[in-house]
Scaffold this active site. Structure first.
Site, PDB file in Angstrom:
ATOM      1  N   ASP A 118      49.502  44.429  30.732  1.00  0.00           N
ATOM      2  CA  ASP A 118      48.385  43.797  31.431  1.00  0.00           C
ATOM      3  C   ASP A 118      48.063  44.619  32.678  1.00  0.00           C
ATOM      4  OD1 ASP A 118      47.299  41.752  33.609  1.00  0.00           O
ATOM      5  OD2 ASP A 118      46.861  40.904  31.649  1.00  0.00           O
ATOM      6  N   ASN A 150      36.744  44.684  38.731  1.00  0.00           N
ATOM      7  CA  ASN A 150      35.405  44.267  38.302  1.00  0.00           C
ATOM      8  C   ASN A 150      34.568  43.771  39.484  1.00  0.00           C
ATOM      9  OD1 ASN A 150      35.427  44.838  35.539  1.00  0.00           O
ATOM     10  ND2 ASN A 150      36.447  42.922  35.032  1.00  0.00           N
ATOM     11  N   HIS A 157      31.421  45.878  36.486  1.00  0.00           N
ATOM     12  CA  HIS A 157      31.986  45.799  35.135  1.00  0.00           C
ATOM     13  C   HIS A 157      31.934  47.141  34.408  1.00  0.00           C
ATOM     14  CE1 HIS A 157      32.788  41.465  34.887  1.00  0.00           C
ATOM     15  NE2 HIS A 157      31.732  41.324  35.676  1.00  0.00           N
ATOM     16  N   ASP A 209      35.085  48.651  32.565  1.00  0.00           N
ATOM     17  CA  ASP A 209      35.126  49.131  31.181  1.00  0.00           C
ATOM     18  C   ASP A 209      35.708  50.541  31.109  1.00  0.00           C
ATOM     19  OD1 ASP A 209      34.058  46.769  30.322  1.00  0.00           O
ATOM     20  OD2 ASP A 209      32.027  47.543  29.993  1.00  0.00           O
ATOM     21  N   GLU A 218      41.992  42.610  29.620  1.00  0.00           N
ATOM     22  CA  GLU A 218      42.709  43.784  30.114  1.00  0.00           C
ATOM     23  C   GLU A 218      44.111  43.869  29.534  1.00  0.00           C
ATOM     24  OE1 GLU A 218      43.190  40.547  33.310  1.00  0.00           O
ATOM     25  OE2 GLU A 218      41.733  41.182  31.815  1.00  0.00           O
TER      26      GLU A 218
END
Length: 714
Positions: free
Chosen positions: A449, A457, A462, A466, A492
């Site tokens: 994680d 973010n 975002h 990404d 994630e």
């Protein structure tokens, strides 16, 4: 149902031959394939091998195939010669030698041989291909393998060629062959092929420069290509820069296609007809095999391998039996000997088409059509039998579209690694295999994680988030190399399935990945470091898919709960007893031996710093990656063929960060002649996988002393 090209023994329309039109009947073409096999066996028995080529493929057949390719398309032959040079050079740098090197060279020379059978309107089209044309073009790879099987080509060559189009990540072969499971020769050949294709002028673009090609290849490292082999290619070019590029040009200069003789043209026409016929077979049917008069398999097509889950290497040279291919009656019952199409056509001497059932490895039955064709020589004797299969259960008639849909269903759209469904599918398969075999190898999973991902973010947007996920997926794929499957579980979170890996080794892998993430830098994050937490669990007796995932997830939660950026493992006993699981905390500064930090006072003025730095960079062949008046980052040392550190490595690459405090100028007595000083803070980190951290510390200490000397430090 008899729409067969075979059963009616029709002449298949052929493309224009090298010299006029030349047509052959289908039965004659199949006999030629059997004759290739017989001729190879005879030459192998009667010829004393004078070099390695004859041990790999009959030299006579190799010459005929390359001559036919020259007659068909001399440009493709030139490409094959350059790819062979590149593949051989990369393999040399990886320590290949002897017969294995010759097998790779032959595989590279013949990797595009199937293009002989591709129709003119596709192979010579002056532009990009349509989806239909791409689907047809895809068959040439199988055609080449068909003919090379009939030529009794060495099995390792066939393995290399059959796996060349496998992506390193396993995405193109259903994740059945991942990373190092793919033959190293196939991984080398894929990169050599891509390099030359990118370097060569195409109809729709000009050839690219070496630096741009290497950037493209590295961008696909860990997904399509093996990053270690790309590094080997890069090192070869850097070590022999002038001779590397000159040698490629020399290959081109030495390739002067000579006019073909009438005999060579006739041989090229024959081979062209064989390839064209096989192109029709591969386009219309799902697979086929050929046995000779001794009922030995001389050809077992790649399509039939996929349909039956049998391997050509296990079939070629062995005798056909009633149980060789798992065909059954419509009700699933076993065929009697007299019901097998092979025995029926031999008894009758006539071709026939029959609908049967084929038993898949999972026990499922699918309906198939089998065309059986006996082949007789001019003296009337049986020389062989061909059986051609069509899968009647296929709902899609377009294999290319089916493969694209299958890939879309198994891949994560953003990162191109396996998606959650594919992870669960593959793990279920592994668990099923483990339940059926009590002596199965260990299996572990790693749950990952990204730490504080919401902040990324919220702070950077975002799009940057990404990008972080894409880079993490690429890093995980590049840093796993033992058959692991990397997948995105959601958001994630990532999961890595680690077959044949016990808990301790999985923990070590996770720690290595944690360090790699910690050293990852992204420009859009202003070079701020990102971290990740890891949970590790091993399959134990009684585990289900859910319980194994749940335990790894619990371990991940403990890692995050105890401070993040660390590895935690959890066993069933830990979970049941409530014991605190073992947590691997991140190394801290020098104590962890993964970072070297120190400082010194440079006895120079601030305006001299840049000159001293430049001298150090030039004298030590370092590379500056970032520089400004207060900070510089450089990379020092060269990577080897393998990106990890060994016991005696003292030139492995490190990243050196220098921070200059130009405002600090200490004086000795307040006099105007006081010596100017600049405080220099040093931080060094290793690049690569460290097996012996103490080696890095010694390396960093030497670099530190060298820097002090350059900067006239106290």
């Amino acid at each position: 149902m008899n729409s067969s090209l075979i059963a009616n023994n029709q002449t298949v329309p052929q493309q224009q031959s090298v010299h006029g039109s030349y047509h052959m009947g289908s039965s004659q073409i199949l006999r030629e394939l059997v004759a290739f096999s017989a001729e190879s066996d005879e030459l192998a028995l009667n010829t004393q091998h004078t070099d390695d080529v004859d041990q790999v493929i009959c030299r006579k057949h190799l010459r005929k195939l390359l001559t036919a390719l020259q007659a068909r398309d001399a440009v493709t032959l030139g490409h094959c010669r350059r790819v062979a040079f590149l593949a051989k050079g990369i393999a040399n740098n990886l320590g290949w030698e002897g017969i294995h090197l010759k097998r790779l060279e032959v595989a590279a020379l013949l990797h595009d041989i199937g293009k002989i059978g591709v129709p003119d309107h596709i192979i010579f089209k002056p532009g990009k291909l349509t989806s239909d044309e791409i689907e047809l073009m895809s068959h040439y790879h199988h055609i080449g393998l068909d003919v090379l099987q009939a030529c009794r080509t060495d099995h390792e060559v066939l393995t290399i060629l059959s796996q060349t189009r496998f992506h390193f990540s396993g995405a193109t072969n259903g994740y059945q062959c991942i990373g190092s499971d793919v033959h190293q020769g196939a991984r080398i050949l894929a990169i050599a092929d891509a390099y030359d294709s990118l370097a060569t002028d195409q109809v729709y673009r000009t050839g690219k420069k070496h630096e741009e090609i290497m950037s493209i290849l590295m961008g696909a490292a860990g997904t399509q290509f093996d990053g270690n082999i790309i590094c080997a290619l890069s090192r070869w070019e850097q070590t022999e820069r002038e001779t590397f590029h000159e040698a490629i040009q020399e290959v081109n200069r030495n390739f002067q296609p000579k006019p073909l003789t009438e005999q060579e043209i006739a041989e090229a026409n024959l081979i062209s007809n064989i390839f064209s016929y096989l192109f029709q077979i591969e386009s219309l049917y799902d697979g086929f095999y050929i046995v000779n008069s001794d009922f030995q398999f001389v050809l077992f097509s790649p399509g039939l391998e996929q349909l039956t889950n049998l391997r050509s290497g296990d079939m070629l040279g062995n005798a056909w039996t009633n149980h060789s291919v798992p065909v059954t009656n419509q009700d699933g019952s076993m065929l009697a000997s007299s019901e097998h199409t092979m025995n029926r056509v031999i008894a009758s001497g006539k071709s026939m088409t029959t609908e049967l059932m084929l038993k898949r490895p999972d026990g499922r039955l699918i309906q198939i059509e089998v065309q059986s064709v006996p082949m007789f020589g001019e003296d009337g004797r049986l020389v062989g039998v061909a059986e051609i299969f069509r899968d009647l259960s296929r709902s899609l008639k377009r294999p290319q579209e089916f493969n694209q849909l299958k890939m879309a269903a198994s891949q994560d759209a953003l990162t191109s690694v396996a998606n959650r469904g594919e992870l669960e599918t593959q793990l279920a398969i592994m668990l099923n295999q483990a339940s059926q075999n009590q002596n199965t190898a260990p299996l572990s999973i790693i749950f990952i994680d990204a730490d504080h991902f919401k902040n990324i973010n919220d702070t950077y947007g975002h799009a940057v988030g990404d990008e972080v996920l894409i880079e993490l997926a690429r890093l995980f794929q590049h840093e796993t190399y033992s058959g692991e499957l990397v997948g995105r579980y959601g958001g994630e979170e990532f999961v890595i399935l680690c077959p044949e890996t016990d808990l301790e080794h999985a923990r070590q892998k996770a720690e290595r990945l944690r360090l790699a993430v910690n050293n990852l830098k992204l420009e859009n994050l202003n070079n701020n470091r990102i971290t990740a937490s890891f949970g590790v669990a091993q399959l134990e007796p009684g585990d289900s898919l859910e319980s194994l995932f749940h335990r790894a997830d619990n371990a991940l939660y403990r890692a995050k709960e105890t401070g993040r950026n660390r590895v935690c493992s959890l066993t069933c006993e830990d979970q049941m007893s409530g014991a605190v699981p073992e947590v691997v905390a991140p190394a801290q500064s020098n104590a962890g031996k993964m970072v070297f930090e120190s400082s010194f006072s440079a006895l120079i003025s601030s305006d001299i710093v840049v000159y001293k730095l430049g001298g150090f960079v030039n004298d030590n062949e370092a590379r500056l990656t970032e520089v400004n008046p207060n900070r510089a980052v450089m990379r020092l040392g060269k990577a080897g063929l393998l990106p990890f550190w060994g016991k005696t490595d003292d030139r492995r690459p490190i990243e050196v960060e220098l921070v200059f405090d130009n405002a600090t100028r200490k004086s000795t007595s307040g006099s105007r002649n006081a010596t100017p000083r600049v405080e220099v803070m040093i931080r060094m980190t290793p690049l690569g996988w460290i097996k012996q951290p103490e080696v890095f510390q010694k390396r960093a200490a030497r670099v530190f002393r060298l820097l002090k000397d350059y900067f006239v430090a106290e």
